[in-house]
Design an enzyme around this catalytic site. Sequence first.
Site, PDB file in Angstrom:
ATOM      1  N   ARG A  54      44.437  42.847  22.444  1.00  0.00           N
ATOM      2  CA  ARG A  54      43.959  42.052  21.762  1.00  0.00           C
ATOM      3  C   ARG A  54      42.498  40.911  22.308  1.00  0.00           C
ATOM      4  O   ARG A  54      42.282  41.386  23.503  1.00  0.00           O
ATOM      5  CB  ARG A  54      44.855  40.445  21.125  1.00  0.00           C
ATOM      6  CG  ARG A  54      46.093  40.627  22.468  1.00  0.00           C
ATOM      7  CD  ARG A  54      45.512  39.977  23.913  1.00  0.00           C
ATOM      8  NE  ARG A  54      44.771  38.566  23.698  1.00  0.00           N
ATOM      9  CZ  ARG A  54      43.860  37.654  24.799  1.00  0.00           C
ATOM     10  NH1 ARG A  54      43.815  39.078  25.279  1.00  0.00           N
ATOM     11  NH2 ARG A  54      43.185  37.215  24.505  1.00  0.00           N
ATOM     12  N   GLY A  55      42.267  40.121  22.302  1.00  0.00           N
ATOM     13  CA  GLY A  55      40.844  39.603  22.270  1.00  0.00           C
ATOM     14  C   GLY A  55      39.445  40.359  21.306  1.00  0.00           C
ATOM     15  O   GLY A  55      39.551  41.894  21.848  1.00  0.00           O
ATOM     16  N   ALA A  56      38.813  40.004  22.021  1.00  0.00           N
ATOM     17  CA  ALA A  56      37.583  40.387  20.405  1.00  0.00           C
ATOM     18  C   ALA A  56      37.179  41.542  21.180  1.00  0.00           C
ATOM     19  O   ALA A  56      37.096  42.737  20.119  1.00  0.00           O
ATOM     20  CB  ALA A  56      36.665  39.337  20.691  1.00  0.00           C
ATOM     21  N   ARG A  91      42.816  43.456  11.864  1.00  0.00           N
ATOM     22  CA  ARG A  91      42.312  42.351  12.568  1.00  0.00           C
ATOM     23  C   ARG A  91      41.219  41.857  11.534  1.00  0.00           C
ATOM     24  O   ARG A  91      40.332  42.020  12.470  1.00  0.00           O
ATOM     25  CB  ARG A  91      42.775  42.515  13.883  1.00  0.00           C
ATOM     26  CG  ARG A  91      43.893  42.720  14.483  1.00  0.00           C
ATOM     27  CD  ARG A  91      44.713  41.768  15.528  1.00  0.00           C
ATOM     28  NE  ARG A  91      44.494  40.605  15.722  1.00  0.00           N
ATOM     29  CZ  ARG A  91      44.812  39.413  16.652  1.00  0.00           C
ATOM     30  NH1 ARG A  91      44.794  39.734  17.399  1.00  0.00           N
ATOM     31  NH2 ARG A  91      44.457  38.132  16.182  1.00  0.00           N
ATOM     32  N   GLN A 202      49.049  33.270  24.656  1.00  0.00           N
ATOM     33  CA  GLN A 202      47.979  33.892  25.267  1.00  0.00           C
ATOM     34  C   GLN A 202      47.819  33.286  27.017  1.00  0.00           C
ATOM     35  O   GLN A 202      47.476  34.022  27.958  1.00  0.00           O
ATOM     36  CB  GLN A 202      46.753  34.209  24.958  1.00  0.00           C
ATOM     37  CG  GLN A 202      47.054  35.500  23.655  1.00  0.00           C
ATOM     38  CD  GLN A 202      48.069  34.689  22.103  1.00  0.00           C
ATOM     39  OE1 GLN A 202      48.040  34.086  22.680  1.00  0.00           O
ATOM     40  NE2 GLN A 202      47.340  35.064  21.563  1.00  0.00           N
ATOM     41  N   ASP A 243      35.355  34.457  18.982  1.00  0.00           N
ATOM     42  CA  ASP A 243      35.825  35.714  17.929  1.00  0.00           C
ATOM     43  C   ASP A 243      35.194  36.621  17.241  1.00  0.00           C
ATOM     44  O   ASP A 243      34.517  36.844  16.773  1.00  0.00           O
ATOM     45  CB  ASP A 243      37.543  36.143  17.275  1.00  0.00           C
ATOM     46  CG  ASP A 243      38.593  35.676  18.355  1.00  0.00           C
ATOM     47  OD1 ASP A 243      38.922  36.435  18.524  1.00  0.00           O
ATOM     48  OD2 ASP A 243      38.225  34.187  18.643  1.00  0.00           O
ATOM     49  N   ASN A 253      37.499  30.270  17.220  1.00  0.00           N
ATOM     50  CA  ASN A 253      38.383  31.295  18.643  1.00  0.00           C
ATOM     51  C   ASN A 253      39.894  30.690  17.976  1.00  0.00           C
ATOM     52  O   ASN A 253      39.943  30.370  16.990  1.00  0.00           O
ATOM     53  CB  ASN A 253      37.759  30.966  19.611  1.00  0.00           C
ATOM     54  CG  ASN A 253      38.685  30.950  21.150  1.00  0.00           C
ATOM     55  OD1 ASN A 253      37.775  32.045  21.190  1.00  0.00           O
ATOM     56  ND2 ASN A 253      39.062  30.512  21.944  1.00  0.00           N
ATOM     57  N   LYS A 254      40.999  30.785  19.490  1.00  0.00           N
ATOM     58  CA  LYS A 254      42.335  30.796  18.778  1.00  0.00           C
ATOM     59  C   LYS A 254      42.377  29.732  18.431  1.00  0.00           C
ATOM     60  O   LYS A 254      41.698  28.967  18.359  1.00  0.00           O
ATOM     61  CB  LYS A 254      43.070  30.681  19.997  1.00  0.00           C
ATOM     62  CG  LYS A 254      43.962  31.091  20.745  1.00  0.00           C
ATOM     63  CD  LYS A 254      44.974  31.610  19.279  1.00  0.00           C
ATOM     64  CE  LYS A 254      44.442  33.662  19.210  1.00  0.00           C
ATOM     65  NZ  LYS A 254      45.066  34.234  18.427  1.00  0.00           N
TER      66      LYS A 254
HETATM   67  O1  MRU Z   1      45.027  36.686  18.957  1.00  0.00           O
HETATM   68  P1  MRU Z   1      43.642  36.821  20.365  1.00  0.00           P
HETATM   69  O2  MRU Z   1      44.356  37.133  21.233  1.00  0.00           O
HETATM   70  O3  MRU Z   1      43.077  38.589  20.151  1.00  0.00           O
HETATM   71  O4  MRU Z   1      43.009  36.087  20.290  1.00  0.00           O
HETATM   72  C1  MRU Z   1      41.783  36.410  20.347  1.00  0.00           C
HETATM   73  C2  MRU Z   1      41.646  36.230  22.079  1.00  0.00           C
HETATM   74  O5  MRU Z   1      42.069  35.866  23.075  1.00  0.00           O
HETATM   75  C3  MRU Z   1      40.939  34.179  21.310  1.00  0.00           C
HETATM   76  O6  MRU Z   1      40.146  34.112  20.739  1.00  0.00           O
HETATM   77  C4  MRU Z   1      39.575  34.223  23.247  1.00  0.00           C
HETATM   78  O7  MRU Z   1      39.500  32.886  23.395  1.00  0.00           O
HETATM   79  C5  MRU Z   1      38.089  35.211  22.246  1.00  0.00           C
HETATM   80  S1  MRU Z   1      38.464  36.346  22.299  1.00  0.00           S
HETATM   81  C6  MRU Z   1      37.852  37.231  24.357  1.00  0.00           C
END
Ligand code: MRU
Length: 365
Positions: A54-56, A91, A202, A243, A253-254
């Site tokens: 996960r993560g962009a 996603r 996370q 993201d 973002n999250k």
């Molecule tokens: O749902 P996720 O864990 O894939 O979420 C994305 C993220 O990890 C966050 O939004 C993050 O701050 C940006 S992606 C590096």
Amino acid sequence: MNIAGKHYRTIWLDAEDPRVVRIIDQLALPHRFEIVELRRFSDALSAIKDMRVRGAGLIGATAAWGMYLAALGEGDRSLPEEAGRILKAARPTASNLAWAVDRMLRALAGPPEGRVERARREAQAISDEDAEYCRRIGLHGLRLIEQAAERKGGEPVNLLTHCNAGALAFVDYGSALAPVYAAADRGIPVHVWVDETRPRNQGASLTAWELGRYGVAYDLIADNAGGHIMQHGMVDLVITGADRVTSRGDAANKIGTYLKALAARDNGIPFYVAFPSSTFDFTMEDGFAEIPIEERDADEIRRISGQTASGGIETVRICADDTPARNWGFDVTPARYITGLITERGICDASKAGIRSLYPECEPE
Ligand code: MRU
């Protein structure tokens, strides 16, 4: 990322067997460090969907390796467009996923001969670029921590972050945490307030784990504590990841990031957003109106997983099972609350003009 004295990326092609891609399983962290094999396109797809990765940046790189595995599995008869369409739907919020798929489709266009090799080279290039851009983000963001350290005359700089935008969210280094690691490497005292980041935690399971492995001082806090500690002068700087960032600097973002930006503004605390250019979406301007926000299974709100005293992993209910719940994964922070954007090309204002100063190609003349 160093784990027990060994350098790891979050995803890599096996050096001995080019039919195998390996990932760090983020569902097992922080309790177990496990490496998982991806051998088929469907393995890469489920790793993204189930959030083993996960993560962009990392979902972009995994999509690229998924396209490679699709080409490998199906040889010259593969249909990359179909694989790309399925991956993009996995996603919806982070631009990096669609960006990586489109880049792979361009590499795969053309004669069927040599397609597998072209896919391998492009997926490797996407991975290498992600790591290098994050390294540079670290060096640009380091300036902000150095300036704060000077103002504090040697006292630790207190930084707050939300979710995980560290090495685990990319191929290496991370975005929001890269400046923290660069500062730690130079002996600048830095301490991080880590939001737990409900519902998937996370921050608690990944950011805290990463910072601990690196030897950076941190404290885990409840998501709702940020405003309180900002009011009490306990935060010098906020850096989050992103993201998707629009042409005028609105940043998805999250979920919960927007509230941190509001609290930072009310308390005069600089709020920066760090990300590589693969996170830009120059086709969008108004993030609030245009960025698709992923809504996930409501069971992530109703239940929570963790390790029991006997070492097993259990999921427990925190409310009645029939409790109605909604689960948005992301929110959008308008550019007006963002002090600056930290990218691989430098730091700029969160505005059309600021972004154009670093990325003149963002708007065709
Ligand atoms: O749902 P996720 O864990 O894939 O979420 C994305 C993220 O990890 C966050 O939004 C993050 O701050 C940006 S992606 C590096």
